[in-house]
Motif scaffolding. Sequence first.
Motif, PDB file in Angstrom:
ATOM      1  N   SER A   1     -15.878  17.386 -17.254  1.00 38.23           N
ATOM      2  CA  SER A   1     -15.827  18.736 -17.815  1.00 38.23           C
ATOM      3  C   SER A   1     -16.754  19.990 -17.075  1.00 38.23           C
ATOM      4  O   SER A   1     -16.181  21.075 -17.284  1.00 38.23           O
ATOM      5  CB  SER A   1     -16.499  18.625 -19.487  1.00 38.23           C
TER       6      SER A   1
ATOM      7  N   ASN B   1     -14.292  21.230 -14.809  1.00 34.40           N
ATOM      8  CA  ASN B   1     -13.209  22.265 -15.358  1.00 34.40           C
ATOM      9  C   ASN B   1     -13.762  23.268 -16.100  1.00 34.40           C
ATOM     10  O   ASN B   1     -13.270  23.910 -16.844  1.00 34.40           O
ATOM     11  CB  ASN B   1     -12.386  21.320 -16.048  1.00 34.40           C
TER      12      ASN B   1
ATOM     13  N   LYS C   1     -15.860  23.050 -18.971  1.00 37.23           N
ATOM     14  CA  LYS C   1     -15.277  22.794 -20.192  1.00 37.23           C
ATOM     15  C   LYS C   1     -16.181  22.114 -20.942  1.00 37.23           C
ATOM     16  O   LYS C   1     -16.894  21.038 -20.732  1.00 37.23           O
ATOM     17  CB  LYS C   1     -13.933  22.223 -20.405  1.00 37.23           C
TER      18      LYS C   1
ATOM     19  N   ILE D   1     -16.891  19.364 -23.600  1.00 40.13           N
ATOM     20  CA  ILE D   1     -16.523  18.222 -24.581  1.00 40.13           C
ATOM     21  C   ILE D   1     -17.150  17.928 -26.035  1.00 40.13           C
ATOM     22  O   ILE D   1     -18.303  17.983 -25.862  1.00 40.13           O
ATOM     23  CB  ILE D   1     -16.220  17.051 -23.784  1.00 40.13           C
TER      24      ILE D   1
END
Length: 143
Positions: free
Chosen positions: A89, A92, A94, A96
Amino acid sequence: MSNVYSFGIHNGLTPAQLFFLVMLDESAKEIGVEDLASLAAVISGLPLVPTRAKPGGATKGTSVASIVSRTPLPFEICQKILPTLTLASVRNLKIIFTHKIGAFVGRTIPVVGEVLLARDAWIISVNTVHNYNRLVRPEDKVF
């Protein structure tokens, strides 16, 4: 001609050599038991333990922090609202979300360790520049 300095038992130091020795001195003052705990937290979060197959995009393996935190904390909440980070994550960019308390704790431990180590690096940097600037002539100061 460059200015020459002394620091402790060291003589004839260039400004760069003095800066390096001041940084070593400040690092030695700052590093202690808390740093070992921070480093242990970061290492415990590395996915070094082999695990079952995971969905595409998931980080391969699992961490000691995850294993240790999931066993005593098998609780879940209704919705996936607890923000966590994994290696995948972070790559990326991102976050979670999870509903498992153990997963949240296991993924948060290394982040706390990284924050504490970053704090130490900041303190060492600030103290190094401050103490170096106290020791040198105006033309050798770092701002």
